[in-house]
Motif scaffolding. Structure first.
Motif, mmCIF file in Angstrom:
data_model
loop_
_atom_site.group_PDB
_atom_site.id
_atom_site.type_symbol
_atom_site.label_atom_id
_atom_site.label_comp_id
_atom_site.label_asym_id
_atom_site.label_seq_id
_atom_site.Cartn_x
_atom_site.Cartn_y
_atom_site.Cartn_z
ATOM 1 N N THR A 7 0.814 -1.275 0.181
ATOM 2 C CA THR A 7 0.062 0.051 0.113
ATOM 3 C C THR A 7 0.863 1.201 0.087
ATOM 4 O O THR A 7 1.775 1.434 0.790
ATOM 5 C CB THR A 7 -0.979 -0.120 1.198
ATOM 6 N N SER B 82 5.037 -12.134 -4.760
ATOM 7 C CA SER B 82 4.442 -11.009 -5.436
ATOM 8 C C SER B 82 5.316 -10.276 -6.321
ATOM 9 O O SER B 82 6.690 -10.296 -6.297
ATOM 10 C CB SER B 82 3.768 -10.038 -4.236
ATOM 11 N N ASP C 168 0.674 -7.051 -3.844
ATOM 12 C CA ASP C 168 0.265 -6.745 -5.153
ATOM 13 C C ASP C 168 -0.960 -6.038 -5.019
ATOM 14 O O ASP C 168 -1.503 -4.917 -5.565
ATOM 15 C CB ASP C 168 0.283 -8.048 -5.840
ATOM 16 N N GLU C 169 -2.102 -6.807 -4.225
ATOM 17 C CA GLU C 169 -3.389 -6.177 -4.098
ATOM 18 C C GLU C 169 -3.265 -4.648 -3.143
ATOM 19 O O GLU C 169 -4.133 -4.008 -3.633
ATOM 20 C CB GLU C 169 -4.218 -7.113 -3.296
ATOM 21 N N ARG D 280 -0.723 -2.690 -3.775
ATOM 22 C CA ARG D 280 -0.307 -1.565 -4.715
ATOM 23 C C ARG D 280 -1.381 -0.931 -5.617
ATOM 24 O O ARG D 280 -1.427 -0.038 -6.138
ATOM 25 C CB ARG D 280 0.745 -2.217 -5.572
ATOM 26 N N ASP D 281 -2.294 -1.940 -5.934
ATOM 27 C CA ASP D 281 -3.630 -1.697 -6.614
ATOM 28 C C ASP D 281 -4.353 -0.497 -5.941
ATOM 29 O O ASP D 281 -4.874 -0.655 -4.846
ATOM 30 C CB ASP D 281 -4.452 -2.947 -6.821
ATOM 31 N N PRO D 282 -4.630 0.702 -6.614
ATOM 32 C CA PRO D 282 -5.298 1.683 -5.981
ATOM 33 C C PRO D 282 -6.645 1.495 -5.397
ATOM 34 O O PRO D 282 -7.263 1.939 -4.500
ATOM 35 C CB PRO D 282 -5.581 2.616 -7.071
ATOM 36 N N PHE D 283 -7.431 0.402 -6.009
ATOM 37 C CA PHE D 283 -8.583 -0.276 -5.495
ATOM 38 C C PHE D 283 -8.378 -1.523 -4.724
ATOM 39 O O PHE D 283 -9.371 -2.115 -4.556
ATOM 40 C CB PHE D 283 -9.704 -0.533 -6.810
ATOM 41 N N GLY E 151 -7.441 -4.330 -5.234
ATOM 42 C CA GLY E 151 -7.711 -5.839 -5.792
ATOM 43 C C GLY E 151 -9.307 -5.893 -6.126
ATOM 44 O O GLY E 151 -9.607 -6.840 -6.686
ATOM 45 N N ASP F 10 -12.995 -4.757 -8.195
ATOM 46 C CA ASP F 10 -13.293 -4.168 -9.351
ATOM 47 C C ASP F 10 -13.882 -2.794 -9.326
ATOM 48 O O ASP F 10 -14.782 -2.886 -8.601
ATOM 49 C CB ASP F 10 -14.337 -5.178 -10.065
ATOM 50 N N TYR G 299 -12.373 1.115 0.297
ATOM 51 C CA TYR G 299 -11.104 0.652 -0.233
ATOM 52 C C TYR G 299 -9.934 1.293 0.284
ATOM 53 O O TYR G 299 -8.611 0.860 0.198
ATOM 54 C CB TYR G 299 -11.402 0.153 -1.739
ATOM 55 N N ARG H 175 -6.991 -1.624 3.592
ATOM 56 C CA ARG H 175 -6.253 -2.080 2.659
ATOM 57 C C ARG H 175 -6.148 -3.683 2.720
ATOM 58 O O ARG H 175 -6.095 -4.330 3.816
ATOM 59 C CB ARG H 175 -4.758 -1.544 2.645
#
Length: 412
Positions: free
Chosen positions: A52, A186, A128-129, A131-134, A136, A138, A149, A153
């Motif tokens: 994050t 990851s 990895d999730e 690092r995703d702005p959302f 992980g 949709d 979200y 995190r």
């Protein structure tokens, strides 16, 4: 096993720290390591990376007596480093903030100054999730205005510590092991591991010692240069002789005004120096119009005989009060500096200012009685110069006529 912290921890720029003093430097923390998730390269601190970038992640810190069993399979990232604390209590510190939690570490033995060298195992899942702005999720499935979200995190972390040696112990104690990557899953972890491996190696112990020695030598050189320049400033641009350097008192004004005269006086013998001191005091009192006061006779007699001044003449303020009770002395407080000409320097600004010659002359009497004849001469000369004020050139010429020996070139 003790749980030192278990909760949500705010992170920013993918960073959070454990430190016993200052925050670690990122490059210094990871230089020379294989892993890029837990930096232990700087004693007293750990630099911890998260998936994050900004948000709150689940964080647990455990203190074990011995090495814990292998990490459970649900941890995707596992690395180990050694940690040398600088205090028995360290802090969990978010980026740009104060301490989030105090983490008491158990000292070993009775001597609390001998702290363990800890082995640290840093575990992570969901980087990895994170690092995703959302996180992980949709984004098309999120309701409008749903920002949960951002608050919770998906990545979480575990930091385990256990002692592996003692600082300050016997041979081999406190020696740290190299860091290790025990598990890597990851892409985020792979990125940071590659980044750490690409860093230049940290300086060797000898290089650190040499760098510190060079810094110390440079500090000493700067200090010495400052002292040299300060001395030159006080002595009119020329370094003094050792004899002059040992003189104390109010002597720098005369050195700045007429350094050649100072050198000449320093080159004279002690008898001449004492005569100069007494003569300068009499000249100052004459210019001030107070040299012929009858009750001053014991003071002049003491100076001529080389004995201490009587007690009643040792207080300048008392003398000034007594003199003010005498019949009025006529003198001018107007500067004699020619109109329209600015002062050449701050010293001359002071000397050209209007003065009370009586107040200026009195220190010459005390100066003439100083135990060091050179100090007595220089202080008395300066008091006389300030009494003469704008007529100082006249006085300095009189000194040279009265004592030709000062015209000879003395030591610097």
């Amino acid at each position: 096993m003790r749980v030192l912290f278990d909760g949500e921890a705010p992170v920013a720029y993918g960073q959070i720290y454990v430190t016993s003093r200052e925050l670690p430097d990122m490059g210094g923390a990871f230089a020379g390591q294989a892993n890029g998730l837990c930096g232990g390269g700087q004693p007293g601190a750990l630099f911890l990376m998260t998936g994050t970038h900004s948000g709150r992640v689940r964080f647990t810190i455990e203190l074990h007596d011995v090495e814990p069993s292998a990490a459970a399979e649900d941890w995707e990232e596992v690395v180990e480093v050694s940690f040398l604390p600088r205090a028995a209590v360290v802090d969990l510190v978010p980026w740009g903030d104060g301490s989030l939690a105090r983490l008491p570490l158990t000292p070993v033995g009775q001597d609390t100054g001998r702290l363990p060298v800890y082995r640290v195992r840093y575990c992570a899942v969901g980087m990895d999730e994170g690092r995703d702005p959302f996180g992980g999720l949709d984004p098309d499935e999120l309701d409008e205005g749903d920002y949960t979200y951002m608050d919770r995190r998906p990545d979480r972390y575990l930091l385990c510590l256990w002692p592996e040696g003692i600082t300050g112990g016997g041979p081999g104690d406190g020696v740290t092991r190299t860091d290790a990557i025990l598990r890597q899953t990851s892409g985020a972890a792979a990125y940071w591991h590659a980044w750490a491996c690409a860093l230049p190696p940290p300086p060797t112990l000898w290089e650190q010692v040499e760098a510190e020695m060079l810094k110390r030598l440079e500090r000493e050189r700067r200090d010495q240069e400052y002292r040299r320049r300060d001395e030159l400033r006080r002595w009119g641009g020329r370094p003094p002789s050792e004899r002059l350097r040992r003189v104390r008192g109010n002597i720098y004004g005369i050195a700045l005004l007429d350094r050649d005269l100072v050198n000449g006086v320093a080159g004279a013998d002690a008898v001449i120096q004492r005569r100069i001191a007494i003569w300068a005091a009499r000249q100052a009192f004459s210019v001030a119009g107070i040299a012929n006061l009858d009750w001053m006779a014991p003071a002049w007699a003491a100076l001529d005989q080389g004995v201490p001044l009587p007690a009643e003449f040792a207080d300048t303020a008392a003398l000034l009060t007594r003199i003010l009770g005498e019949p009025a002395v006529t003198f001018s407080l107007v500067s004699l500096r020619p109109a329209g000409r600015g002062p050449a320097d701050p010293l001359r600004t002071v000397l050209d200012a209007p003065v009370d010659p009586v107040a200026m002359a009195l220190p010459a009497l005390m100066a003439a009685g100083e135990s060091d004849p050179l100090q007595a001469a220089l202080e008395a000369l300066w008091a006389a110069v300030t009494t003469y004020a704008a007529r100082r050139a006249e006085f300095l010429a009189e000194v040279r006529r009265a004592f030709p020996v000062v015209n000879q070139r003395g030591p610097n």
